[in-house]
Enzyme design. Structure first.
Site: not given
Ligand code: TYM
Length: 350
Positions: A134, A216, A219
């Site tokens: 990022k 990966k 979006k």
């Molecule tokens: P975020 O918002 O980027 O993504 C949400 C969830 O989607 C999963 N994910 C994927 N899984 C498989 N293939 C992909 N291409 C893919 N892209 C996204 C992510 O692994 C995630 O589970 N930091 C976290 C949000 C968060 C969080 C938390 C998660 C904030 N607090 C506490 C768990 C517990 C995040 O940025 O996910």
């Protein structure tokens, strides 16, 4: 649920083994309301949130505090937050079964995050892949929040004493740091936090870009053909799968060096419940064109009913706000115990 990396004794099995009443295992997870959700978010995380609700005691949130580590338009952020809430309910997150709310509605997240940032080392944060990615993509705004993002994520999880955290494979590093922070705090002040485990499915834990399967699916990719959005029209979904990158072998099989086909097989397996061997049988002697069409159709079959419910839910934003408010009340009650304990242990007057 399909195979998990983490092998668990289920609550039911544990109950059968002992006559003592068992506490269901607690789950916490969150998703950032930063734009539209992709098929990666759905297969890697959301689907598992839904499946876990009967067996576990689930707490879910939209991570809007995390989202502002990248500059957001305020009106758009608010709208994205409500839309994400509706989309997750449309996908099957049930506010009657699970606690579901917006992170910003429960101040304890920010409070615990500050305390935990003093238990997180500069070196540890510097090693986080997401931070490195990022800060490259937003070189003009490498803010302190982007750096300490994992301390807030640790706070989200530890606040609810979560045992398991369903996430995609890309969040594993953050989960490991959460465990380190919990153990470090427990080491200094005695047992305060449950040390959580990641809960990552074997299939589709990392859905890859349709155009560059070494990356990966995300979006933020400038080429919209590289990702499927949960709200993409069926015709768009079919078109994107038709232009997915494959290889020149013309044989549907899971193997090293066939990243494009492997990715499509993962997606197909996740949507149909078939094993890779069954998929190879189904498409023996057939071309990639047939396979891509089948993958597209399987994805449409998953997403179309969600899209319809989503449109319905968005007609009543007041109802959605009310659900989030109720969820936040329960979350605040649940988290109060942890934050009080932490303040007391650290010596902070409350
Ligand atoms: P975020 O918002 O980027 O993504 C949400 C969830 O989607 C999963 N994910 C994927 N899984 C498989 N293939 C992909 N291409 C893919 N892209 C996204 C992510 O692994 C995630 O589970 N930091 C976290 C949000 C968060 C969080 C938390 C998660 C904030 N607090 C506490 C768990 C517990 C995040 O940025 O996910």
């Amino acid at each position: 649920m399909d195979q998990m990396e983490h092998t668990e004794t289920t609550a039911t099995e544990a109950a059968a083994a002992s006559s003592a009443p068992v506490r269901k295992k607690r789950i916490f997870s969150a998703i950032q309301p930063s734009g539209q959700m992709t098929l990666g978010n759905y297969l890697g995380a959301i689907r598992n949130w839904v499946a876990m609700q009967d067996e576990f005691d689930c707490v879910y949130a939209t991570a809007n505090l995390h989202a502002i580590t990248v500059r957001q338009d305020p009106k758009q952020l608010k709208e994205n937050t409500t839309n994400l809430f509706a989309l997750l309910i449309a996908a099957g997150v049930d506010p009657e079964k699970s606690i579901f709310f917006h992170q910003s509605m429960v101040p304890a997240h920010a409070e615990l995050s500050w305390v935990l940032s003093t238990f997180t080392q500069f070196g540890e944060l510097s090693r986080m892949t997401q931070f490195k990615d990022k800060s490259q993509r937003h070189a003009d705004n490498i803010n302190a929040g982007l750096f300490t993002y994992p301390s807030l994520m640790a706070a989200d999880i530890l606040l609810y004493q979560a045992d398991l955290v369903p996430v995609g494979a890309d969040q594993k590093q953050h989960l490991e740091l959460t465990r380190t922070i919990a153990e470090r705090f427990n080491g200094v002040y005695g047992k305060t936090f449950v040390v959580p485990e990641p809960y990552i499915t074997k299939t589709a834990a990392r859905v890859m870009s349709l155009l560059d399967p070494s990356k990966k699916m995300s979006k933020s990719d400038p080429n919209t053909k590289s990702f499927i959005l949960m709200v993409d029209e069926p015709a768009t979904i079919m078109k994107k799968f038709r232009s997915a990158v494959t290889d020149s072998e013309a044989c549907v099989r899971y193997a090293e060096g066939k990243d494009g086909i492997n990715n499509l097989m993962e997606i197909y397996a996740a949507c149909t419940g078939l094993t890779f061997a069954q998929i190879e049988d189904e498409f023996r002697g057939k071309g990639y064109g047939d396979f891509k069409t089948a993958v597209g159709e399987a994805v449409v079959a998953q997403l179309e009913p969600i899209q319809q419910r989503y449109k319905e839910l968005l007609k009543d934003k007041k109802y959605l706000d009310e659900l989030a408010r109720k969820g936040a009340e329960s979350a605040a009650r649940l988290s109060a115990r942890t934050i009080e304990k932490v303040y007391k242990k650290v010596g902070l007057v409350r």
